[in-house]
Scaffold this motif. Structure first.
Motif, PDB file in Angstrom:
ATOM      1  N   GLN A  82       0.808  -1.312  -0.006  1.00  0.00           N
ATOM      2  CA  GLN A  82       0.050   0.045   0.007  1.00  0.00           C
ATOM      3  C   GLN A  82       0.949   1.279   0.125  1.00  0.00           C
ATOM      4  OE1 GLN A  82      -3.177  -0.117  -0.497  1.00  0.00           O
ATOM      5  NE2 GLN A  82      -2.840  -2.596  -0.677  1.00  0.00           N
ATOM      6  N   LYS A  83       1.906   1.402   0.814  1.00  0.00           N
ATOM      7  CA  LYS A  83       2.838   2.443   0.916  1.00  0.00           C
ATOM      8  C   LYS A  83       3.448   2.548  -0.359  1.00  0.00           C
ATOM      9  CE  LYS A  83       3.398   2.163   5.662  1.00  0.00           C
ATOM     10  NZ  LYS A  83       4.149   1.662   6.967  1.00  0.00           N
ATOM     11  N   MET A  84       4.059   1.415  -1.046  1.00  0.00           N
ATOM     12  CA  MET A  84       4.588   1.573  -2.531  1.00  0.00           C
ATOM     13  C   MET A  84       3.577   2.049  -3.484  1.00  0.00           C
ATOM     14  SD  MET A  84       8.007  -0.100  -2.463  1.00  0.00           S
ATOM     15  CE  MET A  84       7.970  -0.122  -4.311  1.00  0.00           C
ATOM     16  N   ARG A  89       1.844   6.472  -6.945  1.00  0.00           N
ATOM     17  CA  ARG A  89       0.599   7.495  -7.458  1.00  0.00           C
ATOM     18  C   ARG A  89       0.989   8.961  -7.167  1.00  0.00           C
ATOM     19  NH1 ARG A  89      -2.584   3.506  -5.141  1.00  0.00           N
ATOM     20  NH2 ARG A  89      -3.023   4.693  -3.121  1.00  0.00           N
ATOM     21  N   LEU A  90       1.581   9.140  -6.084  1.00  0.00           N
ATOM     22  CA  LEU A  90       2.134  10.506  -5.882  1.00  0.00           C
ATOM     23  C   LEU A  90       3.317  11.118  -6.683  1.00  0.00           C
ATOM     24  CD1 LEU A  90       2.204  10.511  -1.775  1.00  0.00           C
ATOM     25  CD2 LEU A  90       0.581  11.740  -3.366  1.00  0.00           C
ATOM     26  N   SER A  97      10.788  13.677 -13.337  1.00  0.00           N
ATOM     27  CA  SER A  97      10.735  12.221 -12.811  1.00  0.00           C
ATOM     28  C   SER A  97      12.073  12.090 -11.815  1.00  0.00           C
ATOM     29  CB  SER A  97      10.671  11.240 -13.713  1.00  0.00           C
ATOM     30  OG  SER A  97      11.000  10.051 -13.260  1.00  0.00           O
ATOM     31  N   LEU A  98      12.072  11.724 -10.663  1.00  0.00           N
ATOM     32  CA  LEU A  98      13.234  11.620  -9.995  1.00  0.00           C
ATOM     33  C   LEU A  98      13.999  10.286 -10.397  1.00  0.00           C
ATOM     34  CD1 LEU A  98      12.556  12.712  -6.442  1.00  0.00           C
ATOM     35  CD2 LEU A  98      13.699  13.779  -8.001  1.00  0.00           C
TER      36      LEU A  98
END
Length: 104
Positions: A82-84, A89-90, A97-98
């Motif tokens: 979920q965190k990934m 999404r963020l 893009s990093l």
């Protein structure tokens, strides 16, 4: 009142809010205590400053392992998935893009 432990040169090496054997009380505004605490804060700030970059590197490593079939995304704990997904999404809505790992 804080309590401190000193080394053989009488420098503060530990601080506690509770009295314990081997600790001596000092005033909360003791100059040496404040210097010791400031040094701890500086160390914590330096490590915290690297956390964001390190998290991004770890994300890239997980994505690489998944893309190469070394691990399955579903092998990760649900909370990690979920965190990934949330971070992906963020990042997808951020301009630019990093890419910390590059194409090496």
């Amino acid at each position: 009142m804080p309590f401190v432990q000193r080394d053989s040169a009488q420098r503060i090496v530990a601080v506690s809010q509770l009295p314990q054997d081997g600790l001596e009380p000092v005033a909360a505004d003791d100059a040496e205590l404040l210097e010791f605490l400031a040094a701890l804060s500086d160390d914590a700030s330096r490590i915290s400053a690297t956390d964001q970059d390190f998290v991004r590197v770890l994300e890239d490593v997980v994505e690489l392992l998944v893309s190469r079939g070394v691990i399955l995304f579903t092998d990760l704990p649900d909370s990690a998935q979920q965190k990934m997904l949330y971070r992906q999404r963020l990042r997808s809505v951020l301009p630019g893009s990093l890419d910390l790992l590059g194409d090496d």
